[in-house]
Design a protein around this motif. Structure first.
Motif, PDB file in Angstrom:
ATOM      1  N   LYS A   1      53.217  32.967  32.316  1.00  0.00           N
ATOM      2  CA  LYS A   1      54.653  33.187  32.432  1.00  0.00           C
ATOM      3  C   LYS A   1      55.298  33.290  31.040  1.00  0.00           C
ATOM      4  O   LYS A   1      56.080  34.183  30.756  1.00  0.00           O
ATOM      5  N   LYS A   2      54.905  32.355  30.175  1.00  0.00           N
ATOM      6  CA  LYS A   2      55.473  32.348  28.817  1.00  0.00           C
ATOM      7  C   LYS A   2      55.130  33.626  28.053  1.00  0.00           C
ATOM      8  O   LYS A   2      55.909  34.094  27.227  1.00  0.00           O
ATOM      9  N   LEU A   3      53.938  34.152  28.307  1.00  0.00           N
ATOM     10  CA  LEU A   3      53.492  35.310  27.530  1.00  0.00           C
ATOM     11  C   LEU A   3      53.715  36.636  28.266  1.00  0.00           C
ATOM     12  O   LEU A   3      53.209  37.690  27.849  1.00  0.00           O
ATOM     13  N   ASN A   4      54.441  36.568  29.373  1.00  0.00           N
ATOM     14  CA  ASN A   4      54.719  37.769  30.167  1.00  0.00           C
ATOM     15  C   ASN A   4      53.473  38.490  30.651  1.00  0.00           C
ATOM     16  O   ASN A   4      53.393  39.714  30.632  1.00  0.00           O
ATOM     17  N   VAL A   5      52.505  37.695  31.077  1.00  0.00           N
ATOM     18  CA  VAL A   5      51.326  38.302  31.713  1.00  0.00           C
ATOM     19  C   VAL A   5      51.526  38.123  33.219  1.00  0.00           C
ATOM     20  O   VAL A   5      51.609  37.006  33.717  1.00  0.00           O
ATOM     21  N   GLU A   6      51.596  39.248  33.921  1.00  0.00           N
ATOM     22  CA  GLU A   6      51.824  39.179  35.360  1.00  0.00           C
ATOM     23  C   GLU A   6      50.501  38.977  36.069  1.00  0.00           C
ATOM     24  O   GLU A   6      49.521  39.670  35.778  1.00  0.00           O
ATOM     25  N   LEU A   7      50.438  38.023  36.978  1.00  0.00           N
ATOM     26  CA  LEU A   7      49.198  37.751  37.694  1.00  0.00           C
ATOM     27  C   LEU A   7      49.407  37.944  39.192  1.00  0.00           C
ATOM     28  O   LEU A   7      50.336  37.391  39.774  1.00  0.00           O
ATOM     29  N   GLU A   8      48.541  38.742  39.794  1.00  0.00           N
ATOM     30  CA  GLU A   8      48.636  38.947  41.238  1.00  0.00           C
ATOM     31  C   GLU A   8      47.325  38.474  41.849  1.00  0.00           C
ATOM     32  O   GLU A   8      46.269  39.049  41.577  1.00  0.00           O
ATOM     33  N   GLU A   9      47.388  37.416  42.616  1.00  0.00           N
ATOM     34  CA  GLU A   9      46.153  36.833  43.154  1.00  0.00           C
ATOM     35  C   GLU A   9      45.435  37.848  44.036  1.00  0.00           C
ATOM     36  O   GLU A   9      46.077  38.592  44.810  1.00  0.00           O
ATOM     37  N   ILE A  10      44.123  37.907  43.917  1.00  0.00           N
ATOM     38  CA  ILE A  10      43.334  38.842  44.726  1.00  0.00           C
ATOM     39  C   ILE A  10      43.463  38.430  46.192  1.00  0.00           C
ATOM     40  O   ILE A  10      43.169  37.277  46.542  1.00  0.00           O
ATOM     41  N   PRO A  11      43.959  39.320  47.048  1.00  0.00           N
ATOM     42  CA  PRO A  11      44.117  38.926  48.451  1.00  0.00           C
ATOM     43  C   PRO A  11      42.741  38.712  49.108  1.00  0.00           C
ATOM     44  O   PRO A  11      41.806  39.468  48.843  1.00  0.00           O
ATOM     45  N   ASP A  12      42.656  37.674  49.927  1.00  0.00           N
ATOM     46  CA  ASP A  12      41.445  37.401  50.700  1.00  0.00           C
ATOM     47  C   ASP A  12      40.202  37.251  49.828  1.00  0.00           C
ATOM     48  O   ASP A  12      39.131  37.739  50.155  1.00  0.00           O
ATOM     49  N   TRP A  13      40.380  36.584  48.642  1.00  0.00           N
ATOM     50  CA  TRP A  13      39.201  36.436  47.778  1.00  0.00           C
ATOM     51  C   TRP A  13      38.211  35.453  48.361  1.00  0.00           C
ATOM     52  O   TRP A  13      38.560  34.565  49.120  1.00  0.00           O
ATOM     53  N   ASN A  14      36.937  35.645  47.977  1.00  0.00           N
ATOM     54  CA  ASN A  14      35.895  34.752  48.486  1.00  0.00           C
ATOM     55  C   ASN A  14      35.231  34.022  47.320  1.00  0.00           C
ATOM     56  O   ASN A  14      35.488  34.326  46.156  1.00  0.00           O
ATOM     57  N   CYS A  15      34.352  33.097  47.649  1.00  0.00           N
ATOM     58  CA  CYS A  15      33.612  32.311  46.642  1.00  0.00           C
ATOM     59  C   CYS A  15      32.842  33.250  45.707  1.00  0.00           C
ATOM     60  O   CYS A  15      32.299  34.262  46.141  1.00  0.00           O
ATOM     61  N   CYS A  16      32.816  32.913  44.420  1.00  0.00           N
ATOM     62  CA  CYS A  16      32.112  33.752  43.444  1.00  0.00           C
ATOM     63  C   CYS A  16      30.601  33.584  43.567  1.00  0.00           C
ATOM     64  O   CYS A  16      29.838  34.324  42.969  1.00  0.00           O
ATOM     65  N   GLY A  17      30.175  32.575  44.322  1.00  0.00           N
ATOM     66  CA  GLY A  17      28.744  32.394  44.560  1.00  0.00           C
ATOM     67  C   GLY A  17      28.042  31.538  43.526  1.00  0.00           C
ATOM     68  O   GLY A  17      26.826  31.348  43.622  1.00  0.00           O
ATOM     69  N   ALA A  18      28.818  31.022  42.571  1.00  0.00           N
ATOM     70  CA  ALA A  18      28.189  30.327  41.452  1.00  0.00           C
ATOM     71  C   ALA A  18      27.146  29.310  41.905  1.00  0.00           C
ATOM     72  O   ALA A  18      27.362  28.574  42.859  1.00  0.00           O
ATOM     73  N   SER A  19      26.061  29.264  41.228  1.00  0.00           N
ATOM     74  CA  SER A  19      24.924  28.376  41.468  1.00  0.00           C
ATOM     75  C   SER A  19      24.298  28.630  42.838  1.00  0.00           C
ATOM     76  O   SER A  19      23.197  29.164  42.932  1.00  0.00           O
ATOM     77  N   ALA A  20      25.021  28.284  43.901  1.00  0.00           N
ATOM     78  CA  ALA A  20      24.440  28.390  45.238  1.00  0.00           C
ATOM     79  C   ALA A  20      24.031  29.827  45.553  1.00  0.00           C
ATOM     80  O   ALA A  20      22.919  30.076  46.036  1.00  0.00           O
ATOM     81  N   GLY A  21      24.910  30.776  45.245  1.00  0.00           N
ATOM     82  CA  GLY A  21      24.653  32.168  45.596  1.00  0.00           C
ATOM     83  C   GLY A  21      23.453  32.742  44.877  1.00  0.00           C
ATOM     84  O   GLY A  21      22.480  33.169  45.498  1.00  0.00           O
ATOM     85  N   HIS A  22      23.500  32.714  43.547  1.00  0.00           N
ATOM     86  CA  HIS A  22      22.438  33.421  42.825  1.00  0.00           C
ATOM     87  C   HIS A  22      21.120  32.656  42.798  1.00  0.00           C
ATOM     88  O   HIS A  22      20.089  33.226  42.498  1.00  0.00           O
ATOM     89  N   THR A  23      21.138  31.346  43.105  1.00  0.00           N
ATOM     90  CA  THR A  23      19.852  30.668  43.191  1.00  0.00           C
ATOM     91  C   THR A  23      19.202  30.894  44.555  1.00  0.00           C
ATOM     92  O   THR A  23      18.022  30.671  44.735  1.00  0.00           O
ATOM     93  N   THR A  24      19.988  31.350  45.513  1.00  0.00           N
ATOM     94  CA  THR A  24      19.431  31.642  46.841  1.00  0.00           C
ATOM     95  C   THR A  24      18.808  33.025  46.859  1.00  0.00           C
ATOM     96  O   THR A  24      17.683  33.222  47.300  1.00  0.00           O
ATOM     97  N   ASN A  25      19.582  33.985  46.343  1.00  0.00           N
ATOM     98  CA  ASN A  25      19.146  35.376  46.457  1.00  0.00           C
ATOM     99  C   ASN A  25      19.884  36.193  45.398  1.00  0.00           C
ATOM    100  O   ASN A  25      21.102  36.116  45.287  1.00  0.00           O
TER     101      ASN A  25
END
Lengths: 659, 288
Positions: free
Chosen positions: B27-51
């Protein structure tokens, strides 16, 4: 009509085993222009050659095809043969039915068909062959050696001893090179300076050797036997004729500068010789740091010089001299390990390189031979050596092995044990490579008698902790991480080509590899020649080498240079490029593409519409041209033709096989 | 300047201070952020160690949505950043992987939208010059060690700064008027989940980092990774109790210090939520 004779060789069973040679001769007899064809058990033998000579007389042959082995093997033999038979030697063609046919095809029927095709091709070409003459050039009996390290000095001494004048051009103020920086030499541990400095003095005193130090090769023109070399003598600011090398000037000079010779671990003055045994032992002024040049004040050296040798107005001087042969011996640089973040990006003062260690252990070095680490001058008790820094590392360094590091690291560990009693050396390695006489034994002694601990594995991180350096790595034989608290870390940094090697290669017209090392003409059979006639290589400028190998190669390069200089005249190849001036547009694309600098511009005068017009065309120097044919391919007008391989000859071959 | 915002799981839970401070800085630096709609887990650790493919498809789906938004993604969490960058590089470099990922996610991610860490967006894209011009107060010489951990700078080609001696946060500390303490453990491993899963091993790793910071004489450590933060902040108490340690080193998200220097009230960016109290150090340097 041409009268071609075809001679098919059995080569014992080498060819006859898989090719029906009699049938080849029978078929050859039916080819156009062929008036005689026969086969014989060994064509290259005395009686075999007689068969050819007799047939030339009997059938009045004016062209000859020999179907046998590769021309690399026996073309000179058969050229001589038909020459004594009365023909120009270039009226010969060879059909290679051994290496290209019988040796590689097991099926006799198919092999025979191919052999017939190869002979048909040669017979079609030979009809277009024309008599060619070799030319000869005079040779300037003087050699230039670029670089005055151990390789260059050895080359110069060998050539000079054979009776030819030699000039050594050295870019530093003194000859001696890297070997002068080194303390002891493996595997005998004899003192480097003790065996080098007598050779430096020999070179300086040899009546046939002229040393031009603080100088560089500026321009190379001419060709084998007759190079015109321009040498730039950098302004020393000291008159060599007046200076006696008394040393008063550098004693009084107030400006201290980090010494390149001491790897920045010690100081020198702004007027200096790199080390006390320098040859010539006469100083230069480093104008970048000299107060007189920076501020206009000072001039103390000029005032104290008893002979008035200091000359601040001196300028670079260009001298041009003719040479018959050039030997390049420019040596190597040390890999800059600052790309290794895990070793501190070159920021930790006590992480040093092998050459730094040489200076620290050297009696005439900045610490008088007492090993003290750079940061606080404490004597290190625990030292970690890391090998293959920059070598064998595709990600951050060079792909090749630097060949010397295993041995010099073993030497360093030995010197540590001898000089600092109770000290401990750890050596991280990937492999230990000791392929030299007495090398493996030296390495075993380092481990056994001197107690150096070898750890197989890479170091992942070096970081300071208090006044220690923590070295963290892996012992891949135990499969465990290891951590050592060291006082000093020595990196076995790779040997790399000189930073300006590419520039020198372009000046000389020689080739260099992906790592900027100069390329030899053949990796096994022509190891000291380059592709440019008359230019030879010695020492580490061709690839990483230790002292014994550099000296051996220097001897070989000297022998090659002597071989060239010993001739009064030199024959040049007859199969050279030729310009059809009427078709040449003078675009000179060929000039830029020629690897041998054999093509130059020529101005010709033509009559066009009743007027005389001048225009430029390409001109081939027959002495320089090596007959590679690159220019004939590049030429857009088809005005360049390679004698012996003309466009007409090659088309005749293609037609004979394909139509 | 506008980015698709990917908070991931941490910034909605254990790393809520990171979320608060990131939004404040934006906000202070005038960077507009729009949250990704319907985002899902990035898969960290669990995802890439599975497959391996699963490890690429999960972040690729989020990137595909951002691509539809026509925006690059800003992912403050180091692990989210690392997974998304890995997917971005993999899809860009291999048409086969792109096709496979498209089949799994039923969205074709072409690699046009990329991912940036919050460090890159604030400190490189907006830039230190603009930040300096917007400063309301400075850190007054606070001795801060920048701690990057592993995921932001490794592996080669994925990391956003030098893997051995990254300087992005150090430069920020200097720009904010602090003293960026040079220490050798900037990229040591914090142990990730090991302090929980195998505490003997994991706690030693945390201990080593804190000890090195202590020896280096720091007032605080600044980080840009929620897991590093939790390990360094929450485990100090454990170490003091179980291993006889005496740690009291405040840990900050870089966005917290940045927001404070840009004039935000400390309480608004979550510094009171930390396990190790930040009050003393903020008091010492007049940053209340």
């Amino acid at each position: 009509m041409r009268k071609v004779g075809v001679f098919v060789c059995h080569c014992g069973s080498n060819i006859a085993g898989t090719v029906d040679v009699e049938k080849v001769a029978q078929e050859a007899a039916k080819f156009p222009n062929v008036v005689f064809a026969t086969d014989y058990k060994y064509m290259c033998s005395e009686p075999g050659q007689q068969v050819i000579k007799d047939a030339i007389k009997e059938h009045n042959l004016d062209r000859v095809v020999v179907a046998s082995c590769s021309p690399r093997m026996h073309e000179p033999t058969f050229r001589r043969c038909i020459q004594t038979g009365g023909l120009n030697p270039y009226l010969l063609e060879m059909a290679n039915i051994r290496e290209h046919c019988s040796w590689v095809h097991p099926d006799k029927a198919k092999g025979t068909v191919k052999a017939i095709d190869l002979v048909r091709k040669a017979a079609a070409k030979v009809v277009k062959n024309e008599p060619l003459q070799k030319s000869s050039i005079n040779i300037t009996k003087r050699a230039l050696v670029i670089g005055g390290g151990i390789a260059g000095i050895q080359v110069a001494l060998d050539i000079a001893d054979a009776g030819f004048p030699v000039t050594i051009v050295e870019k530093e103020p003194t000859i001696g090179g890297r070997m002068a920086q080194i303390d002891k030499t493996f595997p005998t541990l004899d003192c480097s300076a003790c065996i080098l400095t007598p050779k430096m003095v020999d070179a300086a005193q040899h009546p046939n050797i002229e040393i031009i130090s603080y100088a560089e090769v500026d321009k190379v023109e001419g060709y084998v036997g007759n190079f015109d070399i321009t040498i730039r003598k950098k302004a020393r600011s000291v008159d060599m004729n007046k200076c006696t090398g008394c040393g008063t000037c550098w004693e009084k000079c107030p400006t201290k500068v980090d010494s390149e010779f001491d790897m920045q671990l010690g100081k020198r003055k702004a007027i200096y010789t790199p080390f006390p045994q320098a040859v010539p032992n006469k100083p230069v002024i480093d104008r970048e740091h000299c107060l007189k040049f920076k501020t206009g004040k000072c001039g103390i050296c000029e005032k104290v010089c008893p002979t008035g040798a200091v000359d601040f107005t001196m300028e670079d001087e260009l001298i041009t001299q003719q040479y018959g042969a050039i030997v390049v011996a420019t040596g190597f640089d040390q890999f800059d390990h600052s790309v290794y973040g895990e070793y501190g990006y070159g920021k930790y003062p006590d992480v040093i390189t092998g050459l730094h260690f040489e200076r620290l252990v050297n009696a005439s070095g900045p610490t008088m031979g007492k090993i003290k680490r750079p940061s606080d001058h404490k004597v290190p008790e625990t030292v970690v050596f890391i090998k293959c820094v920059g070598s064998r590392d595709e990600a951050k360094g060079k792909t090749y092995c630097s060949r010397t590091c295993c041995m010099y690291t073993a030497k360093h560990a030995t010197l540590m044990a001898e000089k600092v009693k109770g000290s401990k050396s750890y050596i991280f390695y990937m492999d230990v490579r000791t392929p030299g006489k007495g090398y493996e034994e030296f390495y075993k002694r380092t481990q056994g008698e001197y107690g150096a601990q070898y750890i197989r594995g890479r170091v992942s991180k070096v970081y300071p902790k208090g006044d220690k350096l923590v070295v963290r790595g892996e012992d891949s034989l135990l499969g465990r991480p290891v951590e050592i608290e060291a006082d000093m870390v020595v990196l076995a940094s790779a040997m790399v080509a000189r930073s300006d090697a590419g520039d020198l290669a372009r000046t000389l017209g020689i080739s260099y590899d992906k790592d900027n090392f100069f390329t030899e003409a053949h990796p096994k059979l022509r190891p000291v020649e380059t592709h440019t006639a008359g230019v030879f290589l010695a020492g580490a400028c061709q690839g990483p080498k230790d002292i014994p190998d550099s000296v051996a190669q220097a001897g070989a390069a000297a022998a090659k240079a002597i071989g060239l200089l010993a001739k009064s005249q030199m024959e040049t190849e007859a199969t050279v490029s030729q310009v059809d001036e009427s078709r040449c547009s003078g675009c000179l694309l060929c000039k830029s593409i020629c690897p041998y600098k054999a093509i130059d511009v020529k101005i010709i005068a033509e009559r066009v519409g009743g007027k005389t017009v001048e225009r430029q065309v390409a001109s081939v120097n027959k002495s320089l041209c090596q007959g590679c044919g690159a220019c004939t391919v590049a030429c857009r007008a088809g005005s360049l033709n390679l004698l012996g391989f003309t466009n007409e000859q090659i088309l005749a071959e293609v037609e004979a096989v394909c139509l | 300047m506008k980015y698709a915002y990917y908070p991931g799981c941490s910034l909605h839970s254990t790393g809520i201070e990171y979320n608060m401070s990131t939004l404040a800085v934006a906000k202070k630096l005038n960077v507009e952020l729009e949250e990704i709609p319907d985002w899902n887990c990035c898969g960290a650790s669990a995802g890439h160690t599975t497959n391996h493919l699963l490890g690429l498809a999960l972040p690729a789906r989020n990137l595909a949505i951002a691509e539809k938004q026509g925006l690059d993604v800003m992912a403050p969490c180091a692990s989210c950043y690392n997974r998304m960058k890995t997917a971005e590089v993999a899809v860009k470099s291999s048409p086969e992987i792109r096709a496979k990922v498209a089949e799994i996610t039923e969205m074709d991610y072409a690699g046009n939208s990329g991912v940036k860490s919050a460090l890159e967006v604030f400190l490189k894209e907006v830039g230190l010059e603009k930040i300096k011009a917007s400063l309301v107060r400075n850190l007054g010489g606070m001795k801060v060690a920048a701690y990057y951990g592993c995921l932001l700078v490794r592996p080669n080609g994925i990391g956003m700064d030098d893997p051995e001696d990254p300087m992005t946060m150090d430069d920020m500390i200097t720009a904010l008027g602090g003293e960026a303490v040079q220490w050798p453990f900037k990229t040591e491993c914090c142990g990730a989940s090991l302090p929980t899963a195998r505490s003997k091993v994991g706690l030693k790793m945390v201990n080593d980092i804190l000890q090195m910071a202590d020896i280096s004489g720091v007032d605080a450590i600044v980080t840009a990774c929620p897991l590093c933060f939790v390990n360094l902040d929450m485990r100090q108490n454990d170490l003091n109790k179980k291993a006889g340690g005496n740690f009291n080193i405040p840990i900050f998200y870089f966005t917290e210090l940045l927001a404070i220097a840009l004039g935000e009230k400390p309480g608004k960016v979550g510094v009171k939520k930390h396990f190790v109290s930040t009050a003393q150090v903020l008091d010492k340097y007049n940053l209340k």
